[in-house]
Enzyme design. Structure first.
Site, PDB file in Angstrom:
ATOM      1  CG  ASN A  14      -1.888  -1.016   1.384  1.00  0.00           C
ATOM      2  OD1 ASN A  14      -2.386  -1.500   0.374  1.00  0.00           O
ATOM      3  ND2 ASN A  14      -2.204  -1.411   2.603  1.00  0.00           N
ATOM      4  CE  LYS A  43      -2.696  -5.183   8.694  1.00  0.00           C
ATOM      5  NZ  LYS A  43      -2.185  -4.041   9.444  1.00  0.00           N
ATOM      6  CG  ASN A 189      -3.357  -7.454  17.542  1.00  0.00           C
ATOM      7  OD1 ASN A 189      -4.509  -7.878  17.660  1.00  0.00           O
ATOM      8  ND2 ASN A 189      -3.036  -6.475  16.706  1.00  0.00           N
ATOM      9  CG  ASP A 253       3.202  -5.224   9.292  1.00  0.00           C
ATOM     10  OD1 ASP A 253       2.418  -6.177   9.460  1.00  0.00           O
ATOM     11  OD2 ASP A 253       2.838  -4.101   8.920  1.00  0.00           O
ATOM     12  CB  ALA A 283       9.047  -1.249  14.037  1.00  0.00           C
ATOM     13  NE  ARG A 286      13.549   2.614  12.489  1.00  0.00           N
ATOM     14  CZ  ARG A 286      14.112   1.778  13.352  1.00  0.00           C
ATOM     15  NH1 ARG A 286      14.974   2.210  14.241  1.00  0.00           N
ATOM     16  NH2 ARG A 286      13.811   0.490  13.344  1.00  0.00           N
ATOM     17  N   GLY A 288       6.411   5.986  10.340  1.00  0.00           N
ATOM     18  CA  GLY A 288       6.137   5.274   9.095  1.00  0.00           C
ATOM     19  C   GLY A 288       6.097   3.779   9.309  1.00  0.00           C
TER      20      GLY A 288
END
Ligand code: RIB
Length: 304
Positions: A14, A43, A189, A253, A283, A286, A288
């Site tokens: 995406n 994803k 999750n 991800d 992850a 940061r 994005g």
């Protein structure tokens, strides 16, 4: 440790349009964004980038439009070292997009418009299989931002080729229960677990219900409380690293991608969980999604 086997990711790509706000708007509420950004996501793409940055030979099977966004996403995957030979381009569909809201604590909401992702079908899987996609795969991982029939075809082909199969049932979970028997690991999750097998506060009970649907093992993540592994006989838990959260988008991800790489390297379950947990924590520091996926050095430095 043995050299890393190939990781194959089957899933979505995406363009993420993100607005950064103080708080997430409620129904009927208008809020003002502090800034707006556009970046790569999906994803499937995020997990493929994560696996490649962790050092695995990685291939991606997905579908993007024959448009400028598709060009950008393919270039990004290629730059990350992901093999994109089996990415389909659809002339009649736009590349998938996601509208993301991130608040000052890094929490988000995501709305996905699948577009070309929704047109990846079992025929694409068969063609990719005939071209050898699954022949040398150690681990094949799929999510649910592509049609469930496509995911079923990919996991079945992976199994037949002797690969380990991982299902991350994030996305449209309506068909998730019927896919679990094709997964050696279901990784999700606690919100996703509740959507599939009903709410419970006990990860062990969620896992018991998921295992009863036919998957070989389960990893359930629960934010700050950490993550649990169950396979019906063994149970493991890993703590969440305490880090400053900038943007939680793509944390799951990173977790999945790192877990797949650790498994493709033949690492035991404790190490798989440790790598995945560190990757997810890295992850969120940061902004994005794809651009926030950690490198192997990032993960090793958190584990040190
Ligand atoms: O998991 C995060 C991803 O979900 C975003 O990149 C967005 O594109 C959606 O697929």
């Amino acid at each position: 440790m043995s050299p890393c086997g190939r990781v194959v990711v089957v899933g979505s790509a995406n363009v993420d349009h993100t607005v950064w706000v103080e708080h997430l708007p409620g129904p009927g509420e208008t809020v003002t964004a502090r800034r707006v950004s556009t970046s790569a996501g999906g994803k499937g793409l995020n997990q493929a980038v994560a696996a490649a940055r962790m050092g695995a030979p990685t291939s991606f099977l997905g579908c993007v439009g024959r448009d400028a966004d598709g060009d950008v996403l393919l270039a990004l995957l290629d730059d990350a070292g992901v093999d994109v030979q089996t990415v389909a381009r659809h002339a009649q569909a736009r590349t998938g997009t996601a509208a993301i809201t991130v608040d000052q604590h890094g929490e988000n909401t995501i709305v996905v418009a699948p577009e070309a992702n929704g047109l990846l079908d079992a025929e694409h899987v068969a063609q990719a299989g005939a071209a050898g996609l699954f022949d040398h795969a150690a681990v094949v991982v799929a999510q649910l931002e592509c049609p469930p029939s496509t995911v079923a075809a990919a996991l079945a082909a992976a199994r037949q080729a002797g690969a380990i199969t991982m299902l991350n049932p994030a996305g449209d979970m309506s068909g998730a229960a019927d896919l679990l028997h094709l997964a050696d690991l279901c990784i999700l999750n606690h919100t996703e677990a509740a959507a599939i097998v009903g709410p419970t506060t006990d990860p062990a009970e969620s896992a018991r219900r998921l295992l009863a649907l036919g998957c070989g093992s389960v990893v359930i993540t629960k934010g700050a409380a950490g993550a649990w592994f169950f396979d019906g006989g063994n149970e493991r838990h890993v703590e969440t690293h305490r880090v400053e959260v900038v943007d939680a988008t793509g944390a799951g991800d990173a977790f999945c991608g790192a877990y797949a790489v650790a498994w493709a390297e033949g690492r035991p379950v404790d190490e798989r969980l440790a790598w995945a947990s560190a990757a997810g924590a890295s992850a969120v520091t940061r902004a994005g999604a794809a651009q926030a996926m950690p490198t192997r050095a990032d993960v090793e430095s958190l584990l040190a």
